[in-house]
Write a protein that holds these residues in place. Structure first.
Motif, PDB file in Angstrom:
ATOM      1  N   TRP A  93      -9.175  -7.477 -10.382  1.00  0.00           N
ATOM      2  CA  TRP A  93      -8.819  -7.589  -8.957  1.00  0.00           C
ATOM      3  C   TRP A  93      -8.284  -8.363  -8.123  1.00  0.00           C
ATOM      4  CZ3 TRP A  93      -6.916  -2.451  -7.147  1.00  0.00           C
ATOM      5  CH2 TRP A  93      -7.561  -1.973  -7.215  1.00  0.00           C
ATOM      6  N   LYS A  94      -8.711  -9.644  -8.477  1.00  0.00           N
ATOM      7  CA  LYS A  94      -8.949 -11.244  -7.555  1.00  0.00           C
ATOM      8  C   LYS A  94      -7.362 -11.397  -8.221  1.00  0.00           C
ATOM      9  CE  LYS A  94     -11.338 -13.278 -10.734  1.00  0.00           C
ATOM     10  NZ  LYS A  94     -12.947 -14.188 -11.140  1.00  0.00           N
ATOM     11  N   GLU A  95      -6.567 -11.114  -9.192  1.00  0.00           N
ATOM     12  CA  GLU A  95      -5.507 -11.198 -10.244  1.00  0.00           C
ATOM     13  C   GLU A  95      -4.732 -10.747  -9.430  1.00  0.00           C
ATOM     14  OE1 GLU A  95      -5.489 -10.637 -14.108  1.00  0.00           O
ATOM     15  OE2 GLU A  95      -7.521 -12.186 -14.803  1.00  0.00           O
ATOM     16  N   ILE A  96      -4.608  -9.868  -8.786  1.00  0.00           N
ATOM     17  CA  ILE A  96      -3.427  -8.871  -8.063  1.00  0.00           C
ATOM     18  C   ILE A  96      -3.083  -8.972  -6.522  1.00  0.00           C
ATOM     19  CG2 ILE A  96      -3.039  -6.572  -6.965  1.00  0.00           C
ATOM     20  CD1 ILE A  96      -4.739  -5.745 -10.073  1.00  0.00           C
ATOM     21  N   LYS A  97      -1.595  -9.176  -6.768  1.00  0.00           N
ATOM     22  CA  LYS A  97      -1.219  -9.465  -5.145  1.00  0.00           C
ATOM     23  C   LYS A  97      -0.424  -8.109  -4.552  1.00  0.00           C
ATOM     24  CE  LYS A  97       3.003 -10.971  -3.986  1.00  0.00           C
ATOM     25  NZ  LYS A  97       4.897 -12.070  -3.967  1.00  0.00           N
ATOM     26  N   ASN A  98      -0.413  -6.914  -5.480  1.00  0.00           N
ATOM     27  CA  ASN A  98      -0.149  -5.629  -5.139  1.00  0.00           C
ATOM     28  C   ASN A  98      -0.136  -4.740  -5.547  1.00  0.00           C
ATOM     29  OD1 ASN A  98       0.781  -3.918  -2.440  1.00  0.00           O
ATOM     30  ND2 ASN A  98       2.604  -4.468  -3.396  1.00  0.00           N
ATOM     31  N   ALA A  99      -1.199  -3.209  -5.353  1.00  0.00           N
ATOM     32  CA  ALA A  99      -0.519  -2.771  -6.014  1.00  0.00           C
ATOM     33  C   ALA A  99      -0.948  -1.428  -5.013  1.00  0.00           C
ATOM     34  CB  ALA A  99      -2.261  -2.322  -6.690  1.00  0.00           C
ATOM     35  N   GLU A 100       0.322  -0.397  -5.318  1.00  0.00           N
ATOM     36  CA  GLU A 100       0.437   0.909  -5.149  1.00  0.00           C
ATOM     37  C   GLU A 100       0.537   1.935  -6.009  1.00  0.00           C
ATOM     38  OE1 GLU A 100       4.393   0.961  -2.753  1.00  0.00           O
ATOM     39  OE2 GLU A 100       4.985  -0.997  -3.157  1.00  0.00           O
ATOM     40  N   VAL A 101       0.761   3.370  -5.750  1.00  0.00           N
ATOM     41  CA  VAL A 101       1.153   4.766  -5.932  1.00  0.00           C
ATOM     42  C   VAL A 101       2.856   5.215  -5.584  1.00  0.00           C
ATOM     43  CG1 VAL A 101       0.854   6.948  -6.709  1.00  0.00           C
ATOM     44  CG2 VAL A 101      -1.157   5.467  -6.583  1.00  0.00           C
ATOM     45  N   VAL A 102       3.121   5.014  -6.589  1.00  0.00           N
ATOM     46  CA  VAL A 102       5.254   5.212  -6.767  1.00  0.00           C
ATOM     47  C   VAL A 102       5.631   5.721  -7.277  1.00  0.00           C
ATOM     48  CG1 VAL A 102       5.401   2.620  -6.026  1.00  0.00           C
ATOM     49  CG2 VAL A 102       5.781   3.443  -7.898  1.00  0.00           C
ATOM     50  N   ASN A 103       6.691   6.143  -6.805  1.00  0.00           N
ATOM     51  CA  ASN A 103       7.155   7.357  -8.096  1.00  0.00           C
ATOM     52  C   ASN A 103       8.587   6.367  -8.221  1.00  0.00           C
ATOM     53  OD1 ASN A 103       9.149   9.219  -8.867  1.00  0.00           O
ATOM     54  ND2 ASN A 103       9.337  11.470  -7.164  1.00  0.00           N
ATOM     55  N   TYR A 104       8.291   6.167  -9.710  1.00  0.00           N
ATOM     56  CA  TYR A 104       9.273   5.582  -9.941  1.00  0.00           C
ATOM     57  C   TYR A 104      10.700   5.958 -10.994  1.00  0.00           C
ATOM     58  CZ  TYR A 104       6.769   7.026 -14.347  1.00  0.00           C
ATOM     59  OH  TYR A 104       6.412   8.161 -14.877  1.00  0.00           O
ATOM     60  N   GLY A 105      10.642   7.643 -10.865  1.00  0.00           N
ATOM     61  CA  GLY A 105      11.782   8.177 -11.596  1.00  0.00           C
ATOM     62  C   GLY A 105      11.985   8.400 -12.348  1.00  0.00           C
ATOM     63  N   LYS A 146      -2.566  12.258 -11.401  1.00  0.00           N
ATOM     64  CA  LYS A 146      -3.485  11.718 -10.295  1.00  0.00           C
ATOM     65  C   LYS A 146      -2.983  11.074  -9.528  1.00  0.00           C
ATOM     66  CE  LYS A 146      -7.534  13.471 -13.426  1.00  0.00           C
ATOM     67  NZ  LYS A 146      -8.893  12.543 -13.722  1.00  0.00           N
ATOM     68  N   GLU A 147      -2.099  11.583  -8.931  1.00  0.00           N
ATOM     69  CA  GLU A 147      -1.614  10.089  -7.853  1.00  0.00           C
ATOM     70  C   GLU A 147      -2.390  10.039  -6.618  1.00  0.00           C
ATOM     71  OE1 GLU A 147       1.038  14.049  -7.123  1.00  0.00           O
ATOM     72  OE2 GLU A 147       0.536  12.692  -9.423  1.00  0.00           O
ATOM     73  N   THR A 148      -2.713  11.662  -5.848  1.00  0.00           N
ATOM     74  CA  THR A 148      -3.757  10.956  -4.665  1.00  0.00           C
ATOM     75  C   THR A 148      -5.017  10.452  -4.818  1.00  0.00           C
ATOM     76  OG1 THR A 148      -2.512  13.619  -4.463  1.00  0.00           O
ATOM     77  CG2 THR A 148      -4.611  12.923  -2.696  1.00  0.00           C
ATOM     78  N   GLU A 149      -5.510  10.963  -5.888  1.00  0.00           N
ATOM     79  CA  GLU A 149      -7.214  10.077  -6.242  1.00  0.00           C
ATOM     80  C   GLU A 149      -6.465   9.128  -6.699  1.00  0.00           C
ATOM     81  OE1 GLU A 149     -10.520  10.725  -9.214  1.00  0.00           O
ATOM     82  OE2 GLU A 149      -8.881  12.771  -9.369  1.00  0.00           O
ATOM     83  N   LEU A 150      -5.960   8.843  -7.186  1.00  0.00           N
ATOM     84  CA  LEU A 150      -5.728   7.079  -7.675  1.00  0.00           C
ATOM     85  C   LEU A 150      -4.985   6.326  -6.352  1.00  0.00           C
ATOM     86  CD1 LEU A 150      -4.717   4.894  -9.150  1.00  0.00           C
ATOM     87  CD2 LEU A 150      -2.765   5.565  -9.721  1.00  0.00           C
ATOM     88  N   SER A 151      -4.566   7.362  -4.837  1.00  0.00           N
ATOM     89  CA  SER A 151      -3.762   6.527  -4.178  1.00  0.00           C
ATOM     90  C   SER A 151      -5.214   6.076  -3.208  1.00  0.00           C
ATOM     91  CB  SER A 151      -2.799   6.802  -3.427  1.00  0.00           C
ATOM     92  OG  SER A 151      -2.705   6.764  -2.770  1.00  0.00           O
ATOM     93  N   GLU A 152      -5.993   6.800  -3.336  1.00  0.00           N
ATOM     94  CA  GLU A 152      -7.467   6.546  -2.049  1.00  0.00           C
ATOM     95  C   GLU A 152      -8.179   5.965  -2.434  1.00  0.00           C
ATOM     96  OE1 GLU A 152      -9.454   9.751  -0.561  1.00  0.00           O
ATOM     97  OE2 GLU A 152      -7.365  10.722  -0.477  1.00  0.00           O
ATOM     98  N   ILE A 153      -8.511   5.028  -4.474  1.00  0.00           N
ATOM     99  CA  ILE A 153      -9.301   4.925  -4.805  1.00  0.00           C
ATOM    100  C   ILE A 153      -8.214   3.333  -4.432  1.00  0.00           C
ATOM    101  CG2 ILE A 153      -9.908   3.233  -7.266  1.00  0.00           C
ATOM    102  CD1 ILE A 153     -11.420   5.938  -6.098  1.00  0.00           C
ATOM    103  N   ILE A 154      -6.786   3.003  -4.524  1.00  0.00           N
ATOM    104  CA  ILE A 154      -6.384   1.857  -4.244  1.00  0.00           C
ATOM    105  C   ILE A 154      -6.324   1.246  -3.446  1.00  0.00           C
ATOM    106  CG2 ILE A 154      -3.685   0.342  -4.501  1.00  0.00           C
ATOM    107  CD1 ILE A 154      -5.478   1.067  -7.544  1.00  0.00           C
ATOM    108  N   LYS A 155      -5.719   2.292  -1.632  1.00  0.00           N
ATOM    109  CA  LYS A 155      -6.207   1.850  -1.027  1.00  0.00           C
ATOM    110  C   LYS A 155      -7.298   1.320  -0.892  1.00  0.00           C
ATOM    111  CE  LYS A 155      -3.406   4.940   1.076  1.00  0.00           C
ATOM    112  NZ  LYS A 155      -3.030   6.553   1.680  1.00  0.00           N
ATOM    113  N   LYS A 156      -8.472   1.548  -0.975  1.00  0.00           N
ATOM    114  CA  LYS A 156     -10.074   1.781  -1.285  1.00  0.00           C
ATOM    115  C   LYS A 156     -10.145   0.654  -1.260  1.00  0.00           C
ATOM    116  CE  LYS A 156     -13.853   3.338  -2.434  1.00  0.00           C
ATOM    117  NZ  LYS A 156     -14.719   4.703  -2.765  1.00  0.00           N
ATOM    118  N   ALA A 157      -9.898   0.030  -2.846  1.00  0.00           N
ATOM    119  CA  ALA A 157      -9.802  -1.908  -3.628  1.00  0.00           C
ATOM    120  C   ALA A 157      -9.119  -2.749  -2.543  1.00  0.00           C
ATOM    121  CB  ALA A 157      -9.376  -0.826  -4.659  1.00  0.00           C
ATOM    122  N   ILE A 158      -8.225  -2.012  -1.878  1.00  0.00           N
ATOM    123  CA  ILE A 158      -7.030  -3.712  -1.837  1.00  0.00           C
ATOM    124  C   ILE A 158      -7.967  -3.201  -0.379  1.00  0.00           C
ATOM    125  CG2 ILE A 158      -5.554  -3.700  -0.438  1.00  0.00           C
ATOM    126  CD1 ILE A 158      -3.491  -2.462  -2.496  1.00  0.00           C
TER     127      ILE A 158
END
Length: 159
Positions: A93-105, A146-158
């Motif tokens: 986590w300390k190596e990450i500048k930004n992480a977000e769940v996206v729709n990449y098309g 599992k975008e919803t679950e992943l999004s919540e984990i990422i928000k919590k981790a950030i």
């Protein structure tokens, strides 16, 4: 460490397996016609050894798709991704500048895609994933179902 998120994905698209099985039937028919019946398989048949090697290659390809899987795990310290048998990534986590769940098309298919706007993309299906930008400027994206679950984990981790 307690794993907070885990997802395992495989290539399960019916049309992909229809194509692979169709390709697999071709050398079986060739072996039946050429080696068992003793007739030529086509106007310019390959040698018996060539036909056997081609059959092994085709079934090796089908087996690779059968065993191929992408596993994503997230805990308090890091994100781990394994796209067996090709890639393993481990990012703290300390190596990450930004992480977000996206729709990449649509990026022209599934698997491993290079040079997208998100860097290297790893996916098995769908169009949603975890876009990660590292402090060193490198980017990559891990597909998810599992975008919803992943999004919540990422928000919590950030936080």
């Amino acid at each position: 460490m307690k794993i907070e998120f885990k997802e395992e994905q495989k290539f399960t698209q019916w049309w992909l397996w229809l194509i692979l099985i169709g390709i697999g039937l071709l050398p079986i028919y060739g072996i039946y016609k050429q080696l068992i019946l003793g007739e030529q398989f086509g106007d310019n048949p390959m040698s018996d050894l060539g036909l056997i090697i081609f059959t092994v290659f085709v079934f090796g390809l089908i087996a690779m798709f059968w065993y191929m899987r992408m596993i994503t795990e997230i805990d308090q310290n890091e994100i781990r991704m394994s796209f067996f048998p090709f890639v393993k990534k481990r990012v703290k986590w300390k190596e990450i500048k930004n992480a977000e769940v996206v729709n990449y098309g649509f990026v022209g298919g599934w698997g491993i895609r290079l040079c997208t706007k998100y860097g290297t993309l790893y996916n098995t299906k769908g169009n949603k994933g975890l876009a990660i930008e590292l402090l060193n400027g490198k980017k990559f994206l891990i597909g998810t179902q599992k975008e919803t679950e992943l999004s919540e984990i990422i928000k919590k981790a950030i936080r």
